[in-house]
Design an enzyme around this catalytic site. Structure first.
Site, short mmCIF file in Angstrom:
data_model
loop_
_atom_site.label_atom_id
_atom_site.label_comp_id
_atom_site.label_asym_id
_atom_site.label_seq_id
_atom_site.Cartn_x
_atom_site.Cartn_y
_atom_site.Cartn_z
N LEU A 1 11.48 -19.81 -5.31
CA LEU A 1 10.90 -19.00 -4.57
C LEU A 1 9.62 -19.09 -5.34
O LEU A 1 9.27 -18.93 -7.03
CB LEU A 1 10.73 -17.35 -3.98
CG LEU A 1 10.02 -16.55 -4.08
CD1 LEU A 1 10.08 -16.43 -2.63
CD2 LEU A 1 10.46 -15.09 -4.58
N HIS B 1 2.37 3.23 -8.91
CA HIS B 1 2.33 1.89 -9.09
C HIS B 1 3.83 0.55 -10.15
O HIS B 1 3.97 0.17 -9.62
CB HIS B 1 0.89 1.83 -10.08
CG HIS B 1 0.00 1.75 -9.22
ND1 HIS B 1 -0.56 1.19 -7.83
CD2 HIS B 1 -1.34 2.61 -9.28
CE1 HIS B 1 -1.43 1.97 -7.09
NE2 HIS B 1 -2.49 2.45 -8.14
N ASP C 1 0.72 -1.06 0.34
CA ASP C 1 -0.36 0.06 0.03
C ASP C 1 0.37 1.46 -0.12
O ASP C 1 1.58 1.40 0.12
CB ASP C 1 -0.72 0.47 1.36
CG ASP C 1 -2.03 1.06 1.64
OD1 ASP C 1 -2.26 1.42 -0.21
OD2 ASP C 1 -2.93 1.18 2.06
C1 FPP Z 1 -1.80 0.30 -3.58
O1 FPP Z 1 -1.83 1.60 -3.03
C2 FPP Z 1 -1.42 -0.65 -4.65
C3 FPP Z 1 -2.17 -1.37 -5.42
C4 FPP Z 1 -3.79 -1.44 -5.41
C5 FPP Z 1 -1.37 -1.69 -6.78
C6 FPP Z 1 -0.22 -2.62 -6.41
C7 FPP Z 1 0.22 -2.92 -8.15
C8 FPP Z 1 1.56 -2.93 -7.87
C9 FPP Z 1 2.79 -3.01 -7.08
C10 FPP Z 1 2.13 -2.36 -9.48
C11 FPP Z 1 2.16 -4.51 -9.94
C12 FPP Z 1 2.01 -5.98 -9.21
C13 FPP Z 1 3.19 -6.67 -9.25
C14 FPP Z 1 2.60 -7.79 -8.36
C15 FPP Z 1 4.30 -6.24 -10.30
P1 FPP Z 1 -2.44 2.44 -3.30
O2 FPP Z 1 -3.41 3.10 -5.12
O3 FPP Z 1 -3.87 1.90 -2.67
O4 FPP Z 1 -1.90 3.66 -2.57
P2 FPP Z 1 -2.88 4.60 -2.03
O5 FPP Z 1 -3.34 4.56 -0.72
O6 FPP Z 1 -1.23 5.54 -1.47
O7 FPP Z 1 -3.48 5.65 -2.43
#
Ligand code: FPP
Length: 245
Positions: free
Chosen positions: A134, A40, A23
């Site tokens: 892994l 992201h 997050d």
């Molecule tokens: C949460 O941050 C993150 C996500 C909903 C997406 C996670 C995706 C990635 C890390 C990219 C691709 C993944 C892989 C496995 C290659 P948020 O957007 O909720 O952040 P915030 O709380 O600051 O708004």
């Protein structure tokens, strides 16, 4: 702590499965006046680094929450950006992960994704299916409630078709119907980004996990912070409801 030492402790304390709620990508980007999708993008790079660190440390499984059943509520542009990144991650890093003997598995209902994404995901799973290093378990269109619902339907179906018998069912039966069939239970959950909740993530598999909520935003997470989390895990007294003499 030295990498070698961490590796030794991971074996000694049987730290097999680390789950991560990644997050804070959006906030990381907003703090820099960037678009949320840039967060992201940076987050996806951390996934590669953290996977390689876990592989070096001898962790057996990492579970990552990439896209939840609730994330469809986000603007379509952000949803598309996350899936583009997942595709990019798979196409760009698949060979590297494969060479590292990593095995990619998915949890969640990917039948709801478009065909391009499904093909990329199936290709990655097929290519790495015999690897013994892994296991990278990625949650895509994943929600624990949805997983339990799908599992329940399959169980009922198998009972009705006399494939399993109610009297013979136990907790292991349920595990076998989950998306994580065959994987060890989670030992450590790390949630970055400061919030202290589970957000519908692996509720069954987390039953006896140690929970660690840290303020670091996911794009700032790195190998050293991972090591700090592992050291914190080593301090925990895991009693599983019993008593320690
Ligand atoms: C949460 O941050 C993150 C996500 C909903 C997406 C996670 C995706 C990635 C890390 C990219 C691709 C993944 C892989 C496995 C290659 P948020 O957007 O909720 O952040 P915030 O709380 O600051 O708004």
């Amino acid at each position: 702590m030295e990498d070698k030492q961490i590796k030794k402790f991971i074996q000694e304390y049987s730290l097999k499965h680390i789950a991560m709620i990644m997050d804070g990508n959006g906030r990381w980007a907003q703090k820099r006046d960037l678009k949320r999708t840039e967060g992201h993008k940076e987050g996806a790079l951390r996934v590669v680094e953290i996977a390689e660190a876990c592989s070096d440390f001898g962790v057996e499984v990492i579970s990552l929450y990439a896209f939840s059943t609730e994330n469809w509520k986000r603007p379509i542009s952000e949803v598309k950006a996350i899936f583009d990144l997942l595709n990019k991650f798979i196409t760009e890093y698949l060979d590297r992960l494969h060479e590292n003997n990593a095995k990619i598995v998915i949890m969640g209902d990917i039948s709801k994704l478009n065909i391009v994404n499904q093909t990329a995901i199936n290709h990655a799973m097929n290519k790495t299916k015999n690897n013994t290093g892994l296991i990278i378990n990625i949650g895509i269109n994943y929600g624990a409630k949805d997983e339990l619902l799908r599992a329940s339907k399959k169980i009922i179906d198998d009972v009705q078709n006399n494939k399993i018998f109610i009297e013979e069912m136990d907790e292991n039966t349920i595990s076998k119907y989950l998306d994580t069939k065959g994987l060890p239970d989670i030992d450590l959950l790390i949630r970055t980004g400061g919030d202290q909740r589970l957000s519908n993530f692996m509720l069954y598999q987390l039953a006896y996990a140690e929970l660690l909520f840290i303020d670091t935003l996911w794009p700032d997470f790195n190998k050293d912070i991972l090591k700090d989390c592992i050291v914190e895990f080593l301090k925990r007294d895991r009693r599983y409801g019993g008593l320690n003499e």
